[in-house]
Design an enzyme around this catalytic site. Sequence first.
Site, PDB file in Angstrom:
ATOM      1  N   TRP A 146       0.793  -1.223   0.000  1.00 58.68           N
ATOM      2  CA  TRP A 146       0.000   0.000   0.000  1.00 58.68           C
ATOM      3  C   TRP A 146       0.829   1.280   0.000  1.00 58.68           C
ATOM      4  O   TRP A 146       0.282   2.358  -0.177  1.00 58.68           O
ATOM      5  CB  TRP A 146      -0.945   0.037   1.206  1.00 58.68           C
ATOM      6  N   ASN A 147       2.135   1.199   0.179  1.00 59.18           N
ATOM      7  CA  ASN A 147       2.879   2.443   0.358  1.00 59.18           C
ATOM      8  C   ASN A 147       3.216   3.153  -0.959  1.00 59.18           C
ATOM      9  O   ASN A 147       3.169   4.364  -1.028  1.00 59.18           O
ATOM     10  CB  ASN A 147       4.136   2.209   1.199  1.00 59.18           C
ATOM     11  N   LYS A 170      -2.767  -8.855  -7.216  1.00 59.16           N
ATOM     12  CA  LYS A 170      -3.608  -8.677  -6.020  1.00 59.16           C
ATOM     13  C   LYS A 170      -3.021  -7.510  -5.247  1.00 59.16           C
ATOM     14  O   LYS A 170      -2.079  -7.662  -4.493  1.00 59.16           O
ATOM     15  CB  LYS A 170      -3.609  -9.950  -5.165  1.00 59.16           C
ATOM     16  N   GLY A 223       6.300  -6.550   0.662  1.00 59.93           N
ATOM     17  CA  GLY A 223       5.578  -6.386   1.913  1.00 59.93           C
ATOM     18  C   GLY A 223       6.470  -6.668   3.099  1.00 59.93           C
ATOM     19  O   GLY A 223       7.691  -6.558   3.014  1.00 59.93           O
ATOM     20  N   GLU A 245      10.495  -8.776  -1.891  1.00 56.90           N
ATOM     21  CA  GLU A 245      11.122  -7.508  -1.496  1.00 56.90           C
ATOM     22  C   GLU A 245      10.455  -7.110  -0.186  1.00 56.90           C
ATOM     23  O   GLU A 245       9.289  -6.709  -0.166  1.00 56.90           O
ATOM     24  CB  GLU A 245      10.915  -6.456  -2.587  1.00 56.90           C
ATOM     25  N   LEU A 246      11.190  -7.248   0.906  1.00 58.57           N
ATOM     26  CA  LEU A 246      10.602  -7.179   2.239  1.00 58.57           C
ATOM     27  C   LEU A 246      11.068  -5.928   2.995  1.00 58.57           C
ATOM     28  O   LEU A 246      11.366  -4.919   2.395  1.00 58.57           O
ATOM     29  CB  LEU A 246      10.926  -8.469   2.996  1.00 58.57           C
ATOM     30  N   CYS A 279      10.127   0.863   2.557  1.00 57.91           N
ATOM     31  CA  CYS A 279      10.957  -0.248   3.007  1.00 57.91           C
ATOM     32  C   CYS A 279      12.419   0.145   3.145  1.00 57.91           C
ATOM     33  O   CYS A 279      13.160  -0.440   3.939  1.00 57.91           O
ATOM     34  CB  CYS A 279      10.819  -1.423   2.045  1.00 57.91           C
ATOM     35  N   GLU A 380      11.232  -3.083  12.406  1.00 59.40           N
ATOM     36  CA  GLU A 380      10.760  -2.090  11.447  1.00 59.40           C
ATOM     37  C   GLU A 380       9.488  -1.425  11.962  1.00 59.40           C
ATOM     38  O   GLU A 380       8.487  -2.093  12.208  1.00 59.40           O
ATOM     39  CB  GLU A 380      10.502  -2.735  10.082  1.00 59.40           C
TER      40      GLU A 380
END
Length: 486
Positions: A146-147, A170, A223, A245-246, A279, A380
């Site tokens: 969502w960012n 999605k 996420g 990608e976390l 992130c 985080e």
Amino acid sequence: MFIDGAWCRSGAGRWFESKNPCTGEAWARLPRADANDVDRAVRAADAAFRTGPWSRMTASDRGLLLHRLGDLIAADAKHLADLEVRDNGKLMTEMLGQMRYLPRWFHYYGGLADKIEGHVTPIDKAGMFHYVAYEPVGVVGAITPWNSPLLLTAWKLAPALAAGNTVVVKPSEHAAASMLGLARLFEAAGFPPGVVNVVTGFGDEAGRAVVEHPLVRRIAFTGSDVGGAKISEAAARQFKRVSLELGGKSPHIVFADADIDAAVKGVISGIFAAAGQTCMAGSRLLLHKSIADAFISKLLERMKQARIGDPNHPDTDVGPIATEPQLEKVLSYIEIAKAEGATCILGGNRVTTGDCAKGWFVEPTIFTNVRNDMRIAREEVFGPVLCVLTFETDDEAVAMANDTDYGLAAGFWTTSLARALELPRRLQAGTVWVNAYRVVSYLAPFGGLKQSGIGRENGAAAIMEYLEPKSVFLNGASSISNPFSM
């Protein structure tokens, strides 16, 4: 939703609301997809991949479609930015900049589509001709956050489509409207039905169904590390390839010889410009002890002038937190930091006055007297919260920077050429900025080490994530001399 080239509701007729972070009020209603809706989308993507017009299209023609899409995005940038700001509350100045930059991804990968070349191998088998061809993997499931919804979706869509795959997207339930806006442009660009499908809904329903569907051959996810672990585990049960990608807890180091004014601006950009909701946020500020007091003084001077409010106003510096649950998380970490003994020298509160009265706003917050073993320095937060630590030697700075479970990004400021050349090798991060921070490009690979993920997005390397090498042996001999040997 957008499935097989058509707009449709969820099969069960369910809906959910999207709320504007600036006002806390619902502004859109979206279909709530379930496993049956996902199945329709995946089967449409699979049919498009195997038998539809897309399967017969040349790489050059795919590239032209991507280029056309990029042009349409450029023309619709303001509308897409409006959708993003309503959905996630980021500053209009940033979102409009992202939307105007977004076409570059589709132009770049459109140009790369027909540059994927195999090779002939001088094989060690007499009479054999051998070559390697690169083929698309099939249906890709893209689960996006969502960012920065459209930017991070483009990082997946553009290379996946250039490679010849089909995609089911999605988007996050907290920011899905802009993805539907983008889907209209795929339709306008002339992509065949089923090539790109968008299902809106919740992670434990639609997201899980995408990951577990047997016809989805690859998952691309951005996420949290918690979400990435669940997806990786579920995908592994069907031996699916993943790129993840976390999160990050990125160090931002300022050495004694740095240009202090430039570094202060870099630190602000790294953590506060996006309200910390990125992130790659430089959430751990490492200062050389000799400059720490002077640096903090200048940082406080600049941040006390920061304007918090409506992200649509051009003079706003810090917008809202994107979701109410995230607001509660950020506030809880501020209390955790205080309980751990860190000193709050700026902010630390929710803003509930003026334009911020109804929205989800948190003051830019800075903590000093932080140790690297505190939760505020290790976990985080994903909000406008900066923790400050100090060091005396380069070795101490590097050890402190690397003492984290994450490895997404790092940045440092120095005027020493020797340090600028040496430290990127020593810092355990997928991206390192020297005298800069929070810079990305469609040309530069992006991804993390350790718990920050697997795989890379952007650059020429990203397209290989969506291709499988196929080894082909062609027997030029008249017969096989010995059928019982290799």
